[in-house]
Enzyme design. Structure first.
Site, mmCIF file in Angstrom:
data_model
loop_
_atom_site.group_PDB
_atom_site.id
_atom_site.type_symbol
_atom_site.label_atom_id
_atom_site.label_comp_id
_atom_site.label_asym_id
_atom_site.label_seq_id
_atom_site.Cartn_x
_atom_site.Cartn_y
_atom_site.Cartn_z
ATOM 1 N N GLN A 97 0.799 -1.214 0.000
ATOM 2 C CA GLN A 97 0.000 0.000 0.000
ATOM 3 C C GLN A 97 0.840 1.277 0.000
ATOM 4 O O GLN A 97 0.334 2.338 -0.365
ATOM 5 C CB GLN A 97 -0.957 -0.012 1.192
ATOM 6 N N ARG A 135 3.702 -0.457 13.142
ATOM 7 C CA ARG A 135 3.405 -1.769 12.552
ATOM 8 C C ARG A 135 3.483 -1.654 11.041
ATOM 9 O O ARG A 135 2.768 -0.864 10.420
ATOM 10 C CB ARG A 135 2.018 -2.267 12.957
ATOM 11 N N HIS A 183 0.836 -9.300 4.651
ATOM 12 C CA HIS A 183 -0.301 -8.392 4.499
ATOM 13 C C HIS A 183 -0.739 -8.428 3.038
ATOM 14 O O HIS A 183 -0.678 -7.421 2.333
ATOM 15 C CB HIS A 183 0.088 -6.986 4.952
ATOM 16 N N ASN A 235 -2.010 -10.660 8.623
ATOM 17 C CA ASN A 235 -2.978 -9.589 8.804
ATOM 18 C C ASN A 235 -4.295 -9.968 8.136
ATOM 19 O O ASN A 235 -4.330 -10.256 6.938
ATOM 20 C CB ASN A 235 -2.466 -8.286 8.185
ATOM 21 N N GLU A 236 -5.364 -9.981 8.912
ATOM 22 C CA GLU A 236 -6.722 -10.171 8.410
ATOM 23 C C GLU A 236 -6.863 -11.336 7.432
ATOM 24 O O GLU A 236 -7.339 -11.173 6.305
ATOM 25 C CB GLU A 236 -7.217 -8.888 7.742
ATOM 26 N N ASN A 285 -8.119 -5.631 14.432
ATOM 27 C CA ASN A 285 -8.483 -4.567 13.498
ATOM 28 C C ASN A 285 -9.988 -4.401 13.538
ATOM 29 O O ASN A 285 -10.731 -5.400 13.477
ATOM 30 C CB ASN A 285 -8.055 -4.920 12.070
ATOM 31 N N TYR A 326 -13.322 -1.591 12.365
ATOM 32 C CA TYR A 326 -13.811 -0.353 11.765
ATOM 33 C C TYR A 326 -15.291 -0.120 12.066
ATOM 34 O O TYR A 326 -15.663 0.928 12.560
ATOM 35 C CB TYR A 326 -13.557 -0.358 10.248
ATOM 36 N N GLU A 385 -5.394 -1.877 13.946
ATOM 37 C CA GLU A 385 -5.946 -0.962 12.949
ATOM 38 C C GLU A 385 -7.267 -0.410 13.456
ATOM 39 O O GLU A 385 -8.121 -1.157 13.944
ATOM 40 C CB GLU A 385 -6.231 -1.646 11.600
ATOM 41 N N TRP A 411 -4.907 3.314 11.666
ATOM 42 C CA TRP A 411 -4.755 3.126 10.227
ATOM 43 C C TRP A 411 -5.193 4.443 9.594
ATOM 44 O O TRP A 411 -6.355 4.791 9.657
ATOM 45 C CB TRP A 411 -5.614 1.960 9.718
ATOM 46 N N GLU A 459 -5.528 1.923 -1.424
ATOM 47 C CA GLU A 459 -6.528 1.207 -0.623
ATOM 48 C C GLU A 459 -7.182 0.088 -1.434
ATOM 49 O O GLU A 459 -8.370 0.097 -1.739
ATOM 50 C CB GLU A 459 -7.571 2.188 -0.081
ATOM 51 N N TRP A 460 -6.349 -0.877 -1.818
ATOM 52 C CA TRP A 460 -6.787 -2.103 -2.456
ATOM 53 C C TRP A 460 -7.677 -1.821 -3.664
ATOM 54 O O TRP A 460 -7.290 -1.044 -4.525
ATOM 55 C CB TRP A 460 -7.419 -3.045 -1.425
#
Length: 438
Positions: free
Chosen positions: A21, A77, A121, A165-166, A285, A287, A344, A391, A398-399
């Protein structure tokens, strides 16, 4: 400033990023292709954006570490790009890639910032994807060898490690969510099980090679809520795959019962013991809540659901619900009984400089204040939360949204690559200072 009463003086404040990213330099320094390079070149990303330059962190890492020092964080991180170290995913080692992370780690330590290194990641080497990627059980060996390389090279200076990660996000989104091919469910279950096995193997490597290592894994935990009462069963299945498919076997040694029919064909004797290795912390993480609906045509029978009207939303239409964050922290604490680090949490928007060149983002400031206060409430109610990482340090790739969404405390002008600390950057710096002073 947030009103904090429960956080301890030694609480860790940090920021997070990931390799693909922010680094850019995708064709420099001997780096091999990742699956995200391929997605970009195939036109899968909004506006046909790519990670070729991103934030140019590969060349500007010292400037970014200086930003962190100004911010006052104690920890950073970041993730290592597997194809930068092993261009083909295995075999020949790329010394130039290894040296980049040497420079970054040394710069962090010189600034008094602790490096928190995440092994994976999402940027799997394309050469390994061509061999089946995570659907191939051999991926466990590939990841073990990669983890061994990282541990031997950086374990003298890095003590905080995360394996993945995730994993629920990259497995669900790549293998199932919303897809209509029911024959693909076996691919999802194979991916889940092999990633879990790779996690366990990496933990053993890090324990063996890094004296004093503090090891965790990072999971996106969001409440999965039914859009209507009729969607309750679908939300339960969705929740198992999103929130429990990885933490349960890794921290508890069992898969959710609802998943077992799909996992069982891939489960070999001793596998759960190989996955369930001792860990030191849970990386969380979070949101917002996610809404689910029943979808008989979708693989697994669930899909994205409609949200109730009137919810407060970020500019990118994610629900804002600080109490859900508090409750998630309490649930994770009660279920897994390990120290929690929020690795995050952040606010996506469409920030732009004003006429004076300043980037004023009151929405992000309000979000961070409310969520940090909710975290403090969770600690007051017994949750063992020991750190919080925003984050993100920088606006970045962003992907599948490319550069259309901004999560950074620092604005990045993608034409000039100039960094501009936003109002939220200065607010967070003041909040850290106040919290550390008590």
């Amino acid at each position: 400033m947030p009103s904090l009463t429960a956080l301890k003086r030694d609480f860790i404040w940090g920021v997070s990023t990931s390799s693909f990213q922010i680094e850019g330099a995708t064709q420099e320094g001997g780096r091999g292709l990742s699956i995200w390079d391929t997605y970009c070149r195939d036109g899968e990303i909004k506006n046909h954006d790519t990670g070729d330059v991103a934030c140019d962190h590969y060349h500007r890492y010292a400037e970014d570490v200086a930003l962190m020092k100004t911010l006052g964080v104690q920890a950073y991180r970041f993730s290592v790009a597997w194809p930068r170290l092993l261009p083909q995913g295995r075999g020949a080692v790329n010394e130039e890639g290894l040296a980049f992370y040497d420079r970054l780690i040394d710069e962090l330590l010189a600034a008094g910032i602790e490096p928190w290194l995440c092994l994976y990641h999402w940027d799997l080497p394309q050469a390994l994807e061509d061999q089946g990627g995570w659907m191939n059980r051999e991926s466990v060996t590939w990841f073990t060898d990669y983890a061994t390389l990282v541990a031997k090279r950086y374990g003298d200076r890095v003590k905080r490690f995360a394996t993945f990660n995730e994993p629920s996000i990259f497995s669900l989104f790549s293998r199932s969510l919303g897809k209509r091919d029911r024959s693909a469910d076996d691919k999802l279950h194979r991916t889940i099980h092999h990633v879990n096995l790779a996690h366990g193997a990496a933990v053993d490597v890090l324990r063996a090679l890094v004296p004093g290592a503090s090891i965790g894994s990072i999971h996106n935990v969001q409440p999965i809520l039914p859009s209507t009462p009729a969607d309750a069963a679908a939300a339960e299945v969705f929740g198992a795959y999103w929130n429990e498919a990885y933490p349960d076997p890794q921290f508890l040694g069992t898969y959710p019962e609802i998943m077992l029919p799909g996992i069982q064909p891939h489960l070999q004797p001793g596998d759960l013991e190989r996955i369930h290795r001792p860990l030191d912390w849970f990386g969380l993480n979070h949101y917002s809540p996610v809404y689910a609906k029943a979808d008989p045509e979708a693989m697994m029978g669930f899909n994205w659901g409609d949200r109730p009207p009137g919810l407060p939303l970020t500019p990118i239409d994610w629900p804002i619900n600080a109490p859900a964050f508090r409750d998630t922290l309490l649930r994770v604490h009660q279920r897994y009984k390990l120290p929690i680090y929020v690795t995050e949490n952040g606010y996506g928007s469409n920030d732009e400089p004003d006429a004076n060149g300043a980037v004023v983002d009151p929405g992000r400031v309000g979000f961070l204040r409310d969520y940090i206060e909710a975290m403090d409430q969770a600690v007051a109610q017994g949750a063992d939360v020991r750190g919080y990482f925003v984050w993100s340090l920088l606006d970045n790739f962003e992907w599948d949204s490319g550069y259309s969404v901004r999560f950074g405390l620092t604005y990045v002008d993608y034409k000039t690559l100039k960094r501009i600390p936003k109002t939220s950057f200065h607010w967070f710096a003041a909040a850290i200072k106040a919290a550390r002073q008590g």
